[in-house]
Design a protein around this motif. Sequence first.
Motif, PDB file in Angstrom:
ATOM      1  N   ILE A 103       2.464 -41.229   6.087  1.00 28.89           N
ATOM      2  CA  ILE A 103       3.414 -40.512   5.040  1.00 28.89           C
ATOM      3  C   ILE A 103       3.515 -39.179   6.628  1.00 28.89           C
ATOM      4  O   ILE A 103       3.165 -38.776   7.572  1.00 28.89           O
ATOM      5  N   VAL A 104       4.991 -39.108   6.572  1.00 31.94           N
ATOM      6  CA  VAL A 104       6.117 -38.386   7.352  1.00 31.94           C
ATOM      7  C   VAL A 104       6.194 -36.611   6.590  1.00 31.94           C
ATOM      8  O   VAL A 104       7.132 -36.802   5.589  1.00 31.94           O
ATOM      9  N   VAL A 124       2.344 -30.408  14.710  1.00 34.99           N
ATOM     10  CA  VAL A 124       1.055 -29.661  14.687  1.00 34.99           C
ATOM     11  C   VAL A 124       0.084 -30.971  15.591  1.00 34.99           C
ATOM     12  O   VAL A 124       0.183 -31.932  14.514  1.00 34.99           O
ATOM     13  N   GLU A 125      -1.303 -30.601  15.614  1.00 35.61           N
ATOM     14  CA  GLU A 125      -2.867 -32.158  15.432  1.00 35.61           C
ATOM     15  C   GLU A 125      -2.801 -31.060  14.105  1.00 35.61           C
ATOM     16  O   GLU A 125      -4.248 -32.260  13.620  1.00 35.61           O
ATOM     17  N   ARG A 126      -3.624 -30.439  13.802  1.00 32.02           N
ATOM     18  CA  ARG A 126      -4.248 -30.435  12.029  1.00 32.02           C
ATOM     19  C   ARG A 126      -3.609 -29.488  11.734  1.00 32.02           C
ATOM     20  O   ARG A 126      -3.235 -28.254  11.359  1.00 32.02           O
ATOM     21  N   TRP A 127      -4.052 -29.759  10.395  1.00 29.41           N
ATOM     22  CA  TRP A 127      -3.766 -28.602   9.198  1.00 29.41           C
ATOM     23  C   TRP A 127      -5.433 -27.652   8.396  1.00 29.41           C
ATOM     24  O   TRP A 127      -5.933 -29.056   8.025  1.00 29.41           O
ATOM     25  N   GLY A 128      -5.090 -27.033   8.395  1.00 31.36           N
ATOM     26  CA  GLY A 128      -6.066 -25.999   7.036  1.00 31.36           C
ATOM     27  C   GLY A 128      -5.959 -25.924   5.888  1.00 31.36           C
ATOM     28  O   GLY A 128      -4.257 -25.412   6.153  1.00 31.36           O
ATOM     29  N   GLN A 129      -7.079 -25.174   5.290  1.00 33.96           N
ATOM     30  CA  GLN A 129      -6.208 -24.404   3.965  1.00 33.96           C
ATOM     31  C   GLN A 129      -6.756 -23.588   3.922  1.00 33.96           C
ATOM     32  O   GLN A 129      -7.978 -23.071   3.881  1.00 33.96           O
ATOM     33  N   TYR A 130      -6.411 -22.095   4.778  1.00 34.17           N
ATOM     34  CA  TYR A 130      -6.454 -20.851   5.418  1.00 34.17           C
ATOM     35  C   TYR A 130      -6.608 -20.027   3.979  1.00 34.17           C
ATOM     36  O   TYR A 130      -7.417 -18.990   3.393  1.00 34.17           O
ATOM     37  N   PHE A 181      -8.111 -31.111   8.849  1.00 35.67           N
ATOM     38  CA  PHE A 181      -7.324 -32.520   8.623  1.00 35.67           C
ATOM     39  C   PHE A 181      -6.448 -32.568   9.653  1.00 35.67           C
ATOM     40  O   PHE A 181      -5.249 -31.691   9.472  1.00 35.67           O
ATOM     41  N   ASP A 182      -6.936 -33.293  10.850  1.00 32.37           N
ATOM     42  CA  ASP A 182      -6.000 -34.084  11.813  1.00 32.37           C
ATOM     43  C   ASP A 182      -4.790 -34.897  10.759  1.00 32.37           C
ATOM     44  O   ASP A 182      -5.002 -35.682  10.222  1.00 32.37           O
ATOM     45  N   VAL A 183      -3.726 -34.918  12.035  1.00 29.37           N
ATOM     46  CA  VAL A 183      -2.169 -35.587  12.188  1.00 29.37           C
ATOM     47  C   VAL A 183      -3.145 -36.762  12.507  1.00 29.37           C
ATOM     48  O   VAL A 183      -4.217 -37.450  13.851  1.00 29.37           O
ATOM     49  N   ASP A 184      -2.299 -37.963  12.482  1.00 35.63           N
ATOM     50  CA  ASP A 184      -2.572 -39.322  13.343  1.00 35.63           C
ATOM     51  C   ASP A 184      -2.669 -40.032  14.588  1.00 35.63           C
ATOM     52  O   ASP A 184      -1.087 -38.698  14.954  1.00 35.63           O
ATOM     53  N   PRO A 185      -3.378 -39.570  15.684  1.00 34.65           N
ATOM     54  CA  PRO A 185      -3.560 -39.495  17.043  1.00 34.65           C
ATOM     55  C   PRO A 185      -1.907 -40.328  17.707  1.00 34.65           C
ATOM     56  O   PRO A 185      -1.384 -39.930  18.467  1.00 34.65           O
ATOM     57  N   GLU A 186      -2.087 -41.304  16.831  1.00 39.11           N
ATOM     58  CA  GLU A 186      -1.209 -42.546  17.575  1.00 39.11           C
ATOM     59  C   GLU A 186       0.605 -41.524  16.849  1.00 39.11           C
ATOM     60  O   GLU A 186       1.765 -41.638  18.135  1.00 39.11           O
ATOM     61  N   ALA A 254      -2.032 -33.341   4.283  1.00 37.39           N
ATOM     62  CA  ALA A 254      -3.025 -33.445   5.032  1.00 37.39           C
ATOM     63  C   ALA A 254      -3.816 -34.183   4.308  1.00 37.39           C
ATOM     64  O   ALA A 254      -4.895 -35.514   4.565  1.00 37.39           O
ATOM     65  N   MET A 255      -4.782 -33.173   3.197  1.00 33.92           N
ATOM     66  CA  MET A 255      -6.077 -33.915   2.994  1.00 33.92           C
ATOM     67  C   MET A 255      -5.869 -35.232   1.675  1.00 33.92           C
ATOM     68  O   MET A 255      -6.855 -36.186   2.007  1.00 33.92           O
ATOM     69  N   VAL A 256      -4.599 -35.668   1.215  1.00 36.95           N
ATOM     70  CA  VAL A 256      -4.550 -36.295   0.034  1.00 36.95           C
ATOM     71  C   VAL A 256      -4.237 -38.010   1.090  1.00 36.95           C
ATOM     72  O   VAL A 256      -4.973 -38.784   1.139  1.00 36.95           O
ATOM     73  N   ALA A 257      -3.670 -37.811   2.709  1.00 37.48           N
ATOM     74  CA  ALA A 257      -3.609 -38.534   3.100  1.00 37.48           C
ATOM     75  C   ALA A 257      -5.260 -38.891   3.883  1.00 37.48           C
ATOM     76  O   ALA A 257      -5.425 -40.559   3.884  1.00 37.48           O
TER      77      ALA A 257
END
Length: 306
Positions: A103-104, A124-130, A181-186, A254-257
Amino acid sequence: MNSLCQRLLSVLFLTVLLWAPQAHAAERFDDTPRIAVISAFEPELVLLLDKLEHARKYSANGVEFTTGTLQGKPAVLFLSGISMVNAAMNTQLALDRFNVSHIVFSGIAGGVNPSLHIGDVTVVERWGQYLEVLMARETAPGVFSLGERGDTGFPHFGMMYTRPVKVKSAAEPKIHKKFWFDVDPELLDMAKGLRNVELSACDAAHECLNRQPRIVIGGNGVSGPAFLDNAALREHVFAAFHANVVDMESAACAMVAYSNDVPFIAFRSLSDLAGGGEGANEMHTFMNIAAANSAKVLLAFLDAWK
């Protein structure tokens, strides 16, 4: 009740069960492994649809999906819709209806980090629900208490105390609390390798920025179901979450992924400064530049994907 009546009721009950409509999973539209390419609203997605080859359209629950080849990669393109519920619902719908390998997300966002500027593209490296918050009780003027709920781990903004969400995932089926929720490192490593992407400083109407945009890899992003146009809250979001950008969809995707164990990454270009700029909000002035830059980086990313 005598035994004969009990037997008759049992037979009737089994007959109803056998003839009742059975729930079943929605059928996939096709089984080709595809990259799901998502944007929140049409001006962001049209730039990518123009590059799609062998386009074919499908519809489910009123959402239009377009399959084809984007930069040589099998893809399915669709709109998440604006804000968190739409984004989560329609991302899951795509996962149910297509064989999604990755998913992009491509779209615009508000800038939170003061070192970033309109037109810049963030990965970004990660996402959060502020804005997943507890609204605390005011025990005295300007004094708020969480009571027995305890510290949520983040600085509060007035009565608003951000807290993690409770989730399950394919890999971790027990309920657990999670904020980032981290994005995929690769995928992130692939993005770090992008070179020579020519970003736009002007749009077709000759509306121009006062500096050349750039790609910024790393840092944090936050999402919530509110359009942020407030300088004080912008400063809090930067200080509390060290966020580069804020939007209304990415953390939901990101959470669904994460729950489905599907790799995710988002490309977000700054259309405004989330209330930190001088005068009126800049989104409608620079939206086209930001959307174009995000699409350019995404296309370069797909082109480099081996």
